[in-house]
Design a protein around this motif. Structure first.
Motif, PDB file in Angstrom:
ATOM      1  N   TYR A 169     -35.718 -13.231  15.144  1.00 29.50           N
ATOM      2  CA  TYR A 169     -34.850 -12.117  14.782  1.00 29.50           C
ATOM      3  C   TYR A 169     -34.779 -11.965  13.262  1.00 29.50           C
ATOM      4  N   LEU A 170     -34.605 -13.070  12.563  1.00 28.06           N
ATOM      5  CA  LEU A 170     -34.576 -13.018  11.097  1.00 28.06           C
ATOM      6  C   LEU A 170     -35.912 -12.539  10.541  1.00 28.06           C
ATOM      7  N   THR A 171     -36.987 -13.048  11.078  1.00 26.13           N
ATOM      8  CA  THR A 171     -38.316 -12.643  10.610  1.00 26.13           C
ATOM      9  C   THR A 171     -38.507 -11.137  10.782  1.00 26.13           C
ATOM     10  N   LYS A 172     -38.045 -10.606  11.904  1.00 32.44           N
ATOM     11  CA  LYS A 172     -38.132  -9.156  12.141  1.00 32.44           C
ATOM     12  C   LYS A 172     -37.367  -8.394  11.049  1.00 32.44           C
ATOM     13  N   LYS A 173     -36.174  -8.878  10.721  1.00 35.52           N
ATOM     14  CA  LYS A 173     -35.375  -8.206   9.688  1.00 35.52           C
ATOM     15  C   LYS A 173     -36.004  -8.382   8.310  1.00 35.52           C
ATOM     16  N   TRP A 174     -36.546  -9.557   8.023  1.00 32.81           N
ATOM     17  CA  TRP A 174     -37.191  -9.774   6.724  1.00 32.81           C
ATOM     18  C   TRP A 174     -38.398  -8.855   6.559  1.00 32.81           C
ATOM     19  N   LYS A 175     -39.110  -8.582   7.660  1.00 27.60           N
ATOM     20  CA  LYS A 175     -40.227  -7.636   7.590  1.00 27.60           C
ATOM     21  C   LYS A 175     -39.726  -6.232   7.245  1.00 27.60           C
ATOM     22  N   MET A 176     -38.580  -5.854   7.804  1.00 28.30           N
ATOM     23  CA  MET A 176     -37.984  -4.554   7.460  1.00 28.30           C
ATOM     24  C   MET A 176     -37.635  -4.522   5.973  1.00 28.30           C
ATOM     25  N   TRP A 177     -37.064  -5.618   5.494  1.00 26.06           N
ATOM     26  CA  TRP A 177     -36.679  -5.696   4.084  1.00 26.06           C
ATOM     27  C   TRP A 177     -37.917  -5.578   3.200  1.00 26.06           C
ATOM     28  N   TYR A 178     -38.969  -6.321   3.564  1.00 29.69           N
ATOM     29  CA  TYR A 178     -40.212  -6.267   2.784  1.00 29.69           C
ATOM     30  C   TYR A 178     -40.715  -4.823   2.700  1.00 29.69           C
ATOM     31  N   LYS A 179     -40.769  -4.172   3.844  1.00 31.15           N
ATOM     32  CA  LYS A 179     -41.263  -2.795   3.875  1.00 31.15           C
ATOM     33  C   LYS A 179     -40.406  -1.892   2.987  1.00 31.15           C
ATOM     34  N   SER A 180     -39.091  -2.137   2.978  1.00 26.29           N
ATOM     35  CA  SER A 180     -38.196  -1.308   2.161  1.00 26.29           C
ATOM     36  C   SER A 180     -38.402  -1.528   0.665  1.00 26.29           C
ATOM     37  N   LEU A 181     -38.924  -2.690   0.306  1.00 29.74           N
ATOM     38  CA  LEU A 181     -39.161  -3.014  -1.106  1.00 29.74           C
ATOM     39  C   LEU A 181     -40.522  -2.535  -1.606  1.00 29.74           C
ATOM     40  N   ASP A 182     -41.375  -2.123  -0.689  1.00 28.82           N
ATOM     41  CA  ASP A 182     -42.690  -1.594  -1.059  1.00 28.82           C
ATOM     42  C   ASP A 182     -42.505  -0.128  -1.459  1.00 28.82           C
ATOM     43  N   VAL A 183     -41.987   0.064  -2.663  1.00 29.72           N
ATOM     44  CA  VAL A 183     -41.551   1.373  -3.147  1.00 29.72           C
ATOM     45  C   VAL A 183     -42.663   2.410  -3.098  1.00 29.72           C
ATOM     46  N   ASN A 184     -43.867   2.015  -3.474  1.00 31.86           N
ATOM     47  CA  ASN A 184     -44.969   2.984  -3.498  1.00 31.86           C
ATOM     48  C   ASN A 184     -45.785   2.988  -2.204  1.00 31.86           C
ATOM     49  N   HIS A 185     -45.336   2.241  -1.219  1.00 31.19           N
ATOM     50  CA  HIS A 185     -45.912   2.256   0.132  1.00 31.19           C
ATOM     51  C   HIS A 185     -47.404   1.921   0.161  1.00 31.19           C
ATOM     52  N   ASP A 186     -47.796   0.918  -0.646  1.00 34.89           N
ATOM     53  CA  ASP A 186     -49.213   0.523  -0.667  1.00 34.89           C
ATOM     54  C   ASP A 186     -49.476  -0.769   0.105  1.00 34.89           C
ATOM     55  N   GLY A 187     -48.475  -1.272   0.829  1.00 36.31           N
ATOM     56  CA  GLY A 187     -48.659  -2.453   1.660  1.00 36.31           C
ATOM     57  C   GLY A 187     -48.395  -3.780   0.966  1.00 36.31           C
ATOM     58  N   LYS A 188     -47.978  -3.737  -0.303  1.00 38.71           N
ATOM     59  CA  LYS A 188     -47.667  -4.969  -1.029  1.00 38.71           C
ATOM     60  C   LYS A 188     -46.531  -4.684  -2.005  1.00 38.71           C
ATOM     61  N   ILE A 189     -45.853  -5.738  -2.391  1.00 40.28           N
ATOM     62  CA  ILE A 189     -44.810  -5.605  -3.408  1.00 40.28           C
ATOM     63  C   ILE A 189     -45.401  -6.131  -4.707  1.00 40.28           C
ATOM     64  N   SER A 190     -45.322  -5.302  -5.735  1.00 42.86           N
ATOM     65  CA  SER A 190     -45.934  -5.667  -7.007  1.00 42.86           C
ATOM     66  C   SER A 190     -45.104  -5.124  -8.166  1.00 42.86           C
ATOM     67  N   LEU A 191     -45.571  -5.419  -9.371  1.00 46.69           N
ATOM     68  CA  LEU A 191     -44.906  -4.887 -10.554  1.00 46.69           C
ATOM     69  C   LEU A 191     -44.928  -3.360 -10.574  1.00 46.69           C
ATOM     70  N   GLU A 192     -45.881  -2.754  -9.884  1.00 47.21           N
ATOM     71  CA  GLU A 192     -45.907  -1.297  -9.773  1.00 47.21           C
ATOM     72  C   GLU A 192     -44.655  -0.800  -9.046  1.00 47.21           C
ATOM     73  N   ASP A 193     -44.229  -1.535  -8.018  1.00 50.08           N
ATOM     74  CA  ASP A 193     -42.997  -1.178  -7.307  1.00 50.08           C
ATOM     75  C   ASP A 193     -41.790  -1.331  -8.224  1.00 50.08           C
ATOM     76  N   VAL A 194     -41.800  -2.382  -9.024  1.00 45.03           N
ATOM     77  CA  VAL A 194     -40.722  -2.628  -9.985  1.00 45.03           C
ATOM     78  C   VAL A 194     -40.606  -1.438 -10.926  1.00 45.03           C
ATOM     79  N   GLU A 195     -41.733  -1.054 -11.512  1.00 42.11           N
ATOM     80  CA  GLU A 195     -41.725   0.056 -12.479  1.00 42.11           C
ATOM     81  C   GLU A 195     -41.289   1.362 -11.833  1.00 42.11           C
TER      82      GLU A 195
END
Length: 176
Positions: A3-29
């Protein structure tokens, strides 16, 4: 843990600001720039908010050393920290969301109103105002105390019991 893993995946997806499949400094900027533009922040105030946001990203999401983080790395980091010491993990997540929502609360009234909520979600790449408004209404208030939002996010990333109501999960499942 599933259940936690499912929610963490949702969180990860929400942090991928530019929707490129990864979280990076580009998302930060992108998040920093969108946030300051939406709030029409200029000069020292804009610089301060951008610095605070970058520090949040590098401290709590990218873990300081990484320029980018895959979903597997993100989940692995969270799982390891959670399994090592659940109380310490919860404390760390409390600090994570205290810091982030302190930045988002630009007028420093210790509460979040709908426009602040919408701007925050837009800064993180969630452009559908109708869905974000629906998510905000899950808090059943027009002005939500900052501590209520922080508590909801901490619950979202730390609570294993799927029978407990989770407004952040509900928001993500509604399409935010």
């Amino acid at each position: 843990m599933d259940y936690l893993t499912k929610k963490w995946k949702m969180w990860y997806k929400s942090l991928d600001v530019n929707h490129d499949g990864k979280i990076s400094l580009e998302d930060v900027e992108e998040s920093r720039n969108k946030f300051t533009e939406l709030h029409h922040l200029l000069g020292d105030k804009a610089d301060s908010v951008k610095t605070d946001m970058k520090n949040w990203w590098t401290t709590y999401i990218l873990n300081g050393k990484d320029q980018e983080i895959s979903e597997d790395q993100f989940l692995s980091n969270l799982t390891a920290a959670y399994n090592k010491d659940k109380a310490a993990f919860k404390d760390h997540m409390q600090k994570c969301f205290d810091v982030m929502f302190d930045v988002i609360d630009t007028n420093k009234d210790r509460s979040i109103e709908l426009n602040e909520f919408i701007f925050a979600f837009k800064a993180f790449g969630h452009e559908n105002e109708e869905l974000v408004t629906k998510a905000f209404k899950l808090f059943n208030n027009e002005l939500v105390p900052l501590r209520d939002i922080v508590t909801a996010w901490v619950q979202f990333v730390t609570e294993e019991d799927s029978s407990k109501r989770d407004v952040v999960r509900e928001a993500f499942e509604s399409g935010v």
